[in-house]
Design a protein around this motif. Structure first.
Motif, PDB file in Angstrom:
ATOM      1  N   SER A   1      29.064  35.859   4.868  1.00 50.52           N
ATOM      2  CA  SER A   1      29.570  34.500   5.052  1.00 50.52           C
ATOM      3  C   SER A   1      28.432  33.480   4.931  1.00 50.52           C
ATOM      4  O   SER A   1      28.549  32.473   4.229  1.00 50.52           O
ATOM      5  N   ASP A   2      27.314  33.785   5.585  1.00 51.67           N
ATOM      6  CA  ASP A   2      26.164  32.884   5.503  1.00 51.67           C
ATOM      7  C   ASP A   2      25.604  32.839   4.086  1.00 51.67           C
ATOM      8  O   ASP A   2      25.166  31.779   3.612  1.00 51.67           O
ATOM      9  N   ARG A   3      25.623  33.977   3.402  1.00 58.53           N
ATOM     10  CA  ARG A   3      25.084  34.014   2.043  1.00 58.53           C
ATOM     11  C   ARG A   3      25.931  33.162   1.096  1.00 58.53           C
ATOM     12  O   ARG A   3      25.388  32.470   0.229  1.00 58.53           O
ATOM     13  N   VAL A   4      27.235  33.193   1.252  1.00 61.36           N
ATOM     14  CA  VAL A   4      28.093  32.349   0.417  1.00 61.36           C
ATOM     15  C   VAL A   4      27.774  30.870   0.649  1.00 61.36           C
ATOM     16  O   VAL A   4      27.702  30.084  -0.300  1.00 61.36           O
ATOM     17  N   ASP A   5      27.552  30.500   1.908  1.00 64.95           N
ATOM     18  CA  ASP A   5      27.182  29.108   2.197  1.00 64.95           C
ATOM     19  C   ASP A   5      25.879  28.741   1.483  1.00 64.95           C
ATOM     20  O   ASP A   5      25.743  27.628   0.939  1.00 64.95           O
ATOM     21  N   ARG A   6      24.915  29.658   1.480  1.00 60.78           N
ATOM     22  CA  ARG A   6      23.643  29.387   0.792  1.00 60.78           C
ATOM     23  C   ARG A   6      23.846  29.286  -0.721  1.00 60.78           C
ATOM     24  O   ARG A   6      23.195  28.474  -1.401  1.00 60.78           O
ATOM     25  N   MET A   7      24.741  30.105  -1.254  1.00 61.78           N
ATOM     26  CA  MET A   7      25.027  30.045  -2.687  1.00 61.78           C
ATOM     27  C   MET A   7      25.657  28.698  -3.060  1.00 61.78           C
ATOM     28  O   MET A   7      25.343  28.125  -4.112  1.00 61.78           O
ATOM     29  N   VAL A   8      26.534  28.200  -2.205  1.00 61.03           N
ATOM     30  CA  VAL A   8      27.143  26.885  -2.439  1.00 61.03           C
ATOM     31  C   VAL A   8      26.069  25.808  -2.416  1.00 61.03           C
ATOM     32  O   VAL A   8      26.039  24.904  -3.270  1.00 61.03           O
ATOM     33  N   GLU A   9      25.143  25.905  -1.445  1.00 60.35           N
ATOM     34  CA  GLU A   9      24.057  24.932  -1.351  1.00 60.35           C
ATOM     35  C   GLU A   9      23.172  24.956  -2.601  1.00 60.35           C
ATOM     36  O   GLU A   9      22.629  23.919  -3.014  1.00 60.35           O
ATOM     37  N   ARG A  10      23.028  26.136  -3.205  1.00 59.02           N
ATOM     38  CA  ARG A  10      22.171  26.282  -4.390  1.00 59.02           C
ATOM     39  C   ARG A  10      22.856  25.809  -5.683  1.00 59.02           C
ATOM     40  O   ARG A  10      22.213  25.743  -6.722  1.00 59.02           O
ATOM     41  N   GLY A  11      24.152  25.507  -5.602  1.00 61.45           N
ATOM     42  CA  GLY A  11      24.826  24.972  -6.784  1.00 61.45           C
ATOM     43  C   GLY A  11      25.854  25.881  -7.407  1.00 61.45           C
ATOM     44  O   GLY A  11      26.186  25.726  -8.585  1.00 61.45           O
ATOM     45  N   MET A  12      26.425  26.802  -6.643  1.00 62.53           N
ATOM     46  CA  MET A  12      27.393  27.734  -7.209  1.00 62.53           C
ATOM     47  C   MET A  12      28.629  27.025  -7.759  1.00 62.53           C
ATOM     48  O   MET A  12      29.148  27.404  -8.815  1.00 62.53           O
ATOM     49  N   VAL A  13      29.107  25.988  -7.076  1.00 70.28           N
ATOM     50  CA  VAL A  13      30.334  25.326  -7.526  1.00 70.28           C
ATOM     51  C   VAL A  13      30.122  24.689  -8.897  1.00 70.28           C
ATOM     52  O   VAL A  13      30.960  24.836  -9.797  1.00 70.28           O
ATOM     53  N   LYS A  14      29.012  24.009  -9.080  1.00 69.75           N
ATOM     54  CA  LYS A  14      28.723  23.410 -10.390  1.00 69.75           C
ATOM     55  C   LYS A  14      28.575  24.493 -11.460  1.00 69.75           C
ATOM     56  O   LYS A  14      29.047  24.339 -12.592  1.00 69.75           O
ATOM     57  N   GLU A  15      27.909  25.589 -11.097  1.00 67.49           N
ATOM     58  CA  GLU A  15      27.705  26.683 -12.044  1.00 67.49           C
ATOM     59  C   GLU A  15      29.035  27.242 -12.529  1.00 67.49           C
ATOM     60  O   GLU A  15      29.236  27.466 -13.730  1.00 67.49           O
ATOM     61  N   VAL A  16      29.968  27.446 -11.609  1.00 67.73           N
ATOM     62  CA  VAL A  16      31.281  27.979 -11.976  1.00 67.73           C
ATOM     63  C   VAL A  16      32.099  26.922 -12.710  1.00 67.73           C
ATOM     64  O   VAL A  16      32.846  27.239 -13.647  1.00 67.73           O
ATOM     65  N   ARG A  17      31.959  25.660 -12.317  1.00 64.24           N
ATOM     66  CA  ARG A  17      32.685  24.584 -13.001  1.00 64.24           C
ATOM     67  C   ARG A  17      32.301  24.530 -14.488  1.00 64.24           C
ATOM     68  O   ARG A  17      33.148  24.302 -15.349  1.00 64.24           O
TER      69      ARG A  17
END
Length: 315
Positions: free
Chosen positions: A165-181
């Protein structure tokens, strides 16, 4: 707790000064060696594979079915160049993301990589969470040619779920949403290629509605998508452990279980010490016995170290 992959420690390798022809005579007829690192997502397989490759002359073969594709480095949690510590990694981010890379494809590519690594007189370390890929490789005629050492990095599910759960939060902070978009295509097929990766289908609704939604709705839909990513990653971890236990119990694979649970409960400097004591150090000792015990027996059981990897002599 966060296990750092950035500390590239080069452990001193023991050296045994005996003639190369003597090593070759001892190892005549011995199978070439392969180490396989298994475990659930987030358990520390990438860290361990690099740790081993800084202690032994080794190269890593990725066996994660999503990390083989180019792109989505954050969403698929690929190990970075810095974290690789100069260790060569094979089948990492090399496959066209629109193609379908099957277990049979992995078997062929990984077999080729194993052969090439042995030709360079190094130890292949296969590491990744896609146990169907590993089984497809090992369950054929692989073990008639190679001697395998299986390392299983295990973490209690309750502890791992919190870490994921914490790792997913860190991935979001690193830009995962933009990467997937950037990969988003409303006509895309989510049943093939890299779009099967956790994070891609979960964010689909958010991308479809964000341009026509108000801020409150966008925040809510994104939060729900992130929760689904966490849930599906935790479910994946459970399936991975169930598969490993089936390979051990039904298939009879001899797995060296390394309980890393207490590592994930530490913080600060205590994390590194715990990792070394409970996982890295124990794994190095297991692999050392796997590689060198025949030399120890031949030389009266004394503690030995070898200047060149044993597969070099065997080859």
């Amino acid at each position: 707790m966060q296990i750092s992959l950035s500390m590239c420690k080069q452990a001193a390798r023991p050296t045994l000064r005996i003639p190369g022809n003597a090593i070759a005579q001892i190892l005549q007829g011995q199978k070439e060696k392969v180490v396989v690192v298994m475990g659930a997502t987030g358990a520390g397989k990438s860290r361990l594979s690099v740790d081993l490759a800084t202690r032994f002359p080794a190269e890593v073969i990725n066996s994660d079915k999503m990390q083989v594709y180019k792109g989505l480095d954050i969403a698929t949690n690929k190990i970075t160049e810095e974290e690789r510590c100069g260790v060569p990694h094979h089948l990492m981010g090399v496959i066209d993301p629109e193609s379908d890379f099957s277990a049979a494809d992995f078997r062929a590519s990984a077999s080729s990589a194993v052969r090439s690594i042995h030709l360079r007189k190094k130890l292949p370390v296969i590491a990744g969470g896609s146990n169907s890929f590993i089984q497809a490789l090992i369950d054929r005629d692989f073990r008639s040619r190679y001697d395998c050492c299986f390392l299983w990095v295990d973490v209690s599910m309750q502890t791992l779920h919190s870490f994921v759960s914490d790792r997913v939060d860190r991935m979001v902070e690193r830009g995962m949403v933009k990467e997937v978009r950037d990969l988003f295509d409303p006509q895309a097929d989510y049943s093939s290629g890299i779009r099967r990766a956790i994070g891609v289908p979960e964010l689909d609704e958010f991308f479809r509605t964000e341009s026509s939604s108000d801020e409150e709705t966008r925040v809510r839909v994104l939060a729900e998508a992130i929760d689904r990513i966490k849930m599906n990653t935790s479910k994946l971890a459970c399936r991975q452990v169930e598969k490993i236990m089936r390979l051990r119990n039904a298939k009879g694979w001899d797995l060296h279980r390394l309980d890393a649970t207490d590592v994930f409960r530490k913080s600060g400097k205590d994390v590194e010490a715990a990792w070394e004591n409970m996982v890295a150090g124990r794994s190095a000792a297991i692999v050392s016995r796997f590689l060198y015990d025949r030399l120890r027996v031949a030389y009266g059981g004394s503690a030995v170290s070898v200047e060149a990897p044993l597969m070099a002599a065997a080859g």
